[in-house]
Every structure is written in C-alpha cells, then in structure tokens.
Design a protein around this motif. Structure first.
Motif, PDB file in Angstrom:
ATOM      1  N   UNK A   1      14.416 -12.806  -6.004  1.00  0.00           N
ATOM      2  CA  UNK A   1      13.730 -13.872  -5.276  1.00  0.00           C
ATOM      3  C   UNK A   1      12.906 -13.336  -4.104  1.00  0.00           C
ATOM      4  N   UNK A   2      13.120 -12.080  -3.737  1.00  0.00           N
ATOM      5  CA  UNK A   2      12.340 -11.449  -2.664  1.00  0.00           C
ATOM      6  C   UNK A   2      11.697 -10.189  -3.234  1.00  0.00           C
ATOM      7  N   UNK A   3      10.400 -10.243  -3.440  1.00  0.00           N
ATOM      8  CA  UNK A   3       9.678  -9.181  -4.144  1.00  0.00           C
ATOM      9  C   UNK A   3       8.663  -8.533  -3.203  1.00  0.00           C
ATOM     10  N   UNK A   4       8.854  -7.261  -2.930  1.00  0.00           N
ATOM     11  CA  UNK A   4       8.013  -6.555  -1.966  1.00  0.00           C
ATOM     12  C   UNK A   4       7.191  -5.488  -2.687  1.00  0.00           C
ATOM     13  N   UNK A   5       5.877  -5.546  -2.487  1.00  0.00           N
ATOM     14  CA  UNK A   5       4.972  -4.547  -3.053  1.00  0.00           C
ATOM     15  C   UNK A   5       4.158  -3.923  -1.932  1.00  0.00           C
ATOM     16  N   UNK A   6       3.931  -2.645  -2.032  1.00  0.00           N
ATOM     17  CA  UNK A   6       3.126  -1.928  -1.050  1.00  0.00           C
ATOM     18  C   UNK A   6       1.733  -1.708  -1.604  1.00  0.00           C
ATOM     19  N   UNK A   7       0.742  -2.049  -0.806  1.00  0.00           N
ATOM     20  CA  UNK A   7      -0.652  -1.736  -1.163  1.00  0.00           C
ATOM     21  C   UNK A   7      -0.965  -0.378  -0.551  1.00  0.00           C
ATOM     22  N   UNK A   8      -1.075   0.680  -1.374  1.00  0.00           N
ATOM     23  CA  UNK A   8      -1.215   2.038  -0.826  1.00  0.00           C
ATOM     24  C   UNK A   8      -2.628   2.302  -0.317  1.00  0.00           C
ATOM     25  N   UNK A   9      -2.724   3.272   0.573  1.00  0.00           N
ATOM     26  CA  UNK A   9      -4.043   3.693   1.051  1.00  0.00           C
ATOM     27  C   UNK A   9      -4.942   4.066  -0.122  1.00  0.00           C
ATOM     28  N   UNK A  10      -4.332   4.623  -1.164  1.00  0.00           N
ATOM     29  CA  UNK A  10      -5.097   5.093  -2.313  1.00  0.00           C
ATOM     30  C   UNK A  10      -5.801   3.965  -3.066  1.00  0.00           C
ATOM     31  N   UNK A  11      -5.424   2.729  -2.794  1.00  0.00           N
ATOM     32  CA  UNK A  11      -6.071   1.593  -3.471  1.00  0.00           C
ATOM     33  C   UNK A  11      -7.527   1.471  -3.075  1.00  0.00           C
ATOM     34  N   UNK A  12      -7.877   1.995  -1.895  1.00  0.00           N
ATOM     35  CA  UNK A  12      -9.271   1.949  -1.452  1.00  0.00           C
ATOM     36  C   UNK A  12      -9.742   0.531  -1.199  1.00  0.00           C
TER      37      UNK A  12
END
Length: 273
Positions: free
Chosen positions: A189-200
């Motif tokens: 129910x708690x979903x954490x995603x990281x947007x990396x620097x590499x995503x540009x």
C-alpha cells in the motif's frame, strides 16, 4: 478560592479538547495533579492542556481515555485538534489526504511529509525558525496516521534522487530518514520509486505535484508555492498531471531497484560519517 479559567469549547478544536478533558476529569472526582499521577504526567501539563495552552499527544490521549473511561473520545478528537493547527492554507490538503483512496506524489528535493521521519521533519520545519518547533513537528507527523487506518489509502511516491542526497539535518538524520523509507519496502500500500539523475529530462520538470483520487468524487491535483497551496479539480489539469505521473513512473526505478538505491545511498553516504 482558586480561579478556574472558563473555556469556550466552540473557540477551537483545542479548546474543545481541553473542555472535555476537564469535564471528564472533574466527573471522576480527580484533581489535575491526581490525574497526572495516574497517567504518569505532571498536573501542570494536564492544566496546560485543559486550558488550551499545550497540544496533547497520542500517548497522553490514550492514557487519559483509559484512566477516565471516555471510550476513546480524546484520542478521536486528537486528529481534529492537530489538523486544526496546520497552517490555514494547508488544512484543505490534510482533509484531502484523510479522504483519498489513492495518493500519488512527486517531489524532487524533499521527502514527502507522509513519509518523513521525526528528526527529518523537525529539520525541514526549522529551516527558517524554531518557534513551536516540537508542536509543528507533531502536527506534521500526525498526518501519517492515515497510513494506519483500517482502510488506508494506496500511496505512490516518486522521490527525486536529489532528495536522498540533499543532507538535511546531518548524516544521522538522513540515515534515519532513508531507513524510514525502507520500512515500507514490503508494504504493497506504500510504494516508493526513485527518479534517478540518469533519467535526465523528465515529465516533472515544471515542479512537484500531488494527485488525490477518491471513491466517488473527481480527482484533485495539488501544487504548492511559498506559503500557499493550489488544489484544483479542473479535468484538463487532472488529465495532464495524470499523464505526467504515468511518464514519471516509467522513467523512475522500479520499487525493488529504488529500495536498493536508497539502501546503497544510506550505507555509502551517511552511515560511515
């Protein structure tokens, strides 16, 4: 004769809490000092809460409910009390969080308030001034109780990698904060995603936003400026931000990969300092 402050229960939720506390205490035939002894607090603190000069805590409310046989009244009132202490412009957001069935957040440089650890929250709130910092921190953390409800909302949180690396409050505070994020690793129910620097270049370059979805009401998008919030149910805005969120999720690391990056950042950047 001892002067007793006259409380107006309609003045605020905090005044109403104090009024009910005094009413039940007196009905039980206890002085403030006697009640304090029963619940392991000072009589002075009981008096300050009764006269709306001090915010009650969850622990105080639960102990007092048990001691006075109030059937959980004060504990139930506590959420209303704490929500009323939020800045006026933010109170509507707290209401949205409390009603939502799904919350989707995107923040680049800061961990969202629903996921903040106590010392991190205190450091963030104290960036400009320390006035009432403990009370303001308690009020912020109280919002997180929506994640403990019988039917909590589903929370999706996209966090920019910068939020993991921006050292707020020192290395120990950051280590504590990243560990708090990892607590939710196995919670569907708690979903954490990281947007990396590499995503540009990504779909969120215009800034952070939150999406609130409800069982039967239109979705709402919330954006924030300095000292003001901007909620809107405009269908075009909701559609645009929903699409942006889909693209951000696609650009972000998976939940498993995100947890690995959080753990690696904690170990390499903060734990050895």
């Amino acid at each position: 004769m001892t002067h007793v402050n006259v409380l107006d229960p309609g003045a605020s939720p905090l005044d109403y809490y104090g009024y009910e506390l005094r009413r039940y205490r007196e009905a039980a035939g206890l002085t403030q000092k006697q009640l304090g002894a029963v619940i392991n607090y000072t009589g002075s603190l009981v008096g300050q809460i009764e006269t709306a000069r001090k915010l009650p805590t969850q622990e105080f409310s639960e102990r007092t409910d048990a001691a006075l046989g109030t059937d959980g009244l004060l504990t139930r009132l506590l959420g209303l009390v704490l929500r009323s202490r939020l800045p006026a412009w933010f109170q509507q957001v707290a209401e949205l969080e409390a009603r939502a069935t799904e919350i989707s957040t995107f923040h680049t440089h800061l961990v969202h308030g629903l996921l903040q650890a106590p010392r991190y929250a205190k450091a963030v709130l104290g960036a400009m001034h320390q006035t009432d910092i403990d009370d303001r921190t308690a009020v912020r953390l109280a919002r997180q109780r929506i994640l403990e409800k019988e039917r909590p909302p589903v929370l999706w949180a996209i966090v920019g990698e910068a939020a993991l690396r921006q050292e707020i409050g020192g290395s120990e505070v950051m280590c504590d904060q990243l560990a708090r994020l990892l607590v939710h690793e196995a919670n569907p129910l708690v979903n954490i995603q990281v947007l990396p620097f590499a995503a540009g270049v990504h779909a969120g370059l215009q800034g952070p936003f939150d999406l609130f979805r409800f069982g039967g009401d239109p979705a709402i998008v919330y954006t924030e400026g300095y000292g003001q919030g901007h909620p809107t149910a405009n269908p075009d805005t909701v559609r645009d931000c929903s699409l942006r969120y889909d693209h951000l999720q696609a650009a972000a690391l998976s939940i498993k990969e995100s947890a690995a990056l959080i753990r690696r950042t904690m170990e390499e950047r903060y734990e050895e300092k």
